[in-house]
Design an enzyme around this catalytic site. Structure first.
Site, PDB file in Angstrom:
ATOM      1  CB  THR A 298      -0.945   0.010   1.232  1.00  0.00           C
ATOM      2  OG1 THR A 298      -1.740   1.205   1.210  1.00  0.00           O
ATOM      3  CG2 THR A 298      -0.187  -0.047   2.531  1.00  0.00           C
ATOM      4  CG  HIS A 350       5.000 -11.085  16.823  1.00  0.00           C
ATOM      5  ND1 HIS A 350       5.981 -11.960  16.426  1.00  0.00           N
ATOM      6  CD2 HIS A 350       5.584 -10.295  17.776  1.00  0.00           C
ATOM      7  CE1 HIS A 350       7.101 -11.720  17.094  1.00  0.00           C
ATOM      8  NE2 HIS A 350       6.882 -10.698  17.918  1.00  0.00           N
TER       9      HIS A 350
END
Length: 379
Positions: A298, A350
């Protein structure tokens, strides 16, 4: 004979749409293939064409939720098309010619008092204070309940964007790591080969996005967990990169996908991205072009963003944020010099991607961009 207008197949995993807007109303005569209405899905809007020629007899209202295969309306194909009738010249009225009565009617004197039956006379006959109170009361009755506030329903696309972004925050353990890139080498290479590139590839312009796409796909081959995703208790790894390119439109953010971007040339990447941007603004992207991405880029820099923390495009595990290029002082070989610098950000899940892998991935992207020859040599 009546023919039903039905909701067409919407694409991968999509079964529900909303009737956004009818382009033709009941009683209208339409030709086969002519757009009748717009359907809005979770990912994109699409037009539904007329299955046959005829007159629309009935239709479901705008805003109603419909399913694949459901009837949207009915077309009477036995209805005859409208015929434009021309009136003879002698029957056409002379619109601009005044009538005799109007011409002979004397006009009222300019300063003549108004007729007792006229609203002006009535208002003048009341005391000024009473008239002011009445007008104030009328104004209060006509004023909106919450003045200066507009309420509009959220589009289905906007609802989906909001739901997906919040779901990503609630589901994934999102962490963001940052780095900065000296864009001097990429800028110099573009300046050196831009005209030749455009001439060789039939007008395709050489932009920054193809460098980032190649830098990312090469780095993903070294760190496959950033290109993977979690499904239940399993990790799904891929041997290819379906690269999502976020595109902002008036309707909201859409993410068309470059399938097997790791196998594309610079020219093919640039052509596809330019085509995606053009068709996204025209609301002409196909549903299959908006699904199946494995990683997303993006670029907030085109709007002036200097730094941001992008949100994952679930179920993907990584998204790279590009930002504005700024000339900034940096240290090089013991000296302070001015370089075109860009901050880049990697948000990652994560749960799947360790910090060491995320940081190493972003460093590899930085190295690929600061030395673009690595992209050609694959090192």
């Amino acid at each position: 004979m009546s023919v039903e207008i039905r909701v067409p197949e919407l694409g991968e995993s999509l079964t529900v749409a909303t009737v956004a807007r009818w382009l033709k109303q009941p009683g209208s005569y339409v030709k086969e293939g002519e757009p009748l209405l717009e359907l809005e899905t979770d990912k994109v809007s699409l037009e539904v064409p007329a299955p046959v020629s005829g007159e629309i007899r009935q239709s479901v209202p705008e805003g109603q939720e419909v399913e694949v295969g459901q009837a949207l309306g009915v077309i009477d194909e036995t209805a005859a098309p409208p015929v434009a009738e021309e009136r003879p010249e002698t029957e056409r009225p002379a619109a601009t010619a005044p009538t005799e009565a109007a011409a002979e009617k004397p006009s009222a004197p300019q300063n003549s008092p108004p007729s007792p039956a006229s609203p002006t006379a009535a208002s003048q006959s009341r005391p000024a204070a009473e008239q002011g109170v009445a007008e104030q009361t009328l104004s209060q009755r006509q004023a909106p309940e919450k003045e200066g506030v507009r309420r509009v329903p959220m589009s289905r696309l906007r609802q989906t964007i909001a739901r997906n972004l919040k779901s990503a925050q609630n589901t994934a353990a999102i962490l963001t790591t940052f780095n900065e890139v000296d864009m001097s080498a990429v800028r110099d290479m573009r300046a050196r080969y831009r005209d030749l590139f455009e001439k060789r590839h039939e007008g395709t312009r050489l932009g920054f996005m193809s460098f980032f796409a190649r830098a990312v796909t090469q780095a993903l081959s070294e760190f496959p967990s950033v290109n993977a995703q979690i499904e239940g208790d399993e990790i799904v790894y891929r041997d290819h990169v379906n690269l999502g390119i976020a595109v902002g439109t008036e309707r909201g953010l859409v993410v068309p996908v470059l399938r097997h971007a790791d196998e594309m040339s610079f020219a093919e990447i640039e052509r596809r991205i330019a085509d995606f941007g053009k068709r996204a603004r025209m609301n002409a992207l196909k549903l299959q072009e908006l699904s199946g991405g494995t990683f997303t880029i993006t670029n907030g820099g085109i709007f002036g963003s200097l730094l941001s923390t992008p949100i994952l495009n679930a179920p993907q595990s990584g998204v790279l944020g590009m930002h504005a290029i700024q000339d900034r002082p940096v240290a090089r070989d013991g000296e302070v010099v001015i370089r075109p610098m860009m901050y880049i950000a990697l948000s990652y899940d994560h749960r799947l991607v360790d910090g060491r892998e995320a940081v190493s991935f972003l460093v590899r992207v930085k190295e690929n961009l600061e030395d673009p020859s690595r992209l050609l040599l694959g090192v």
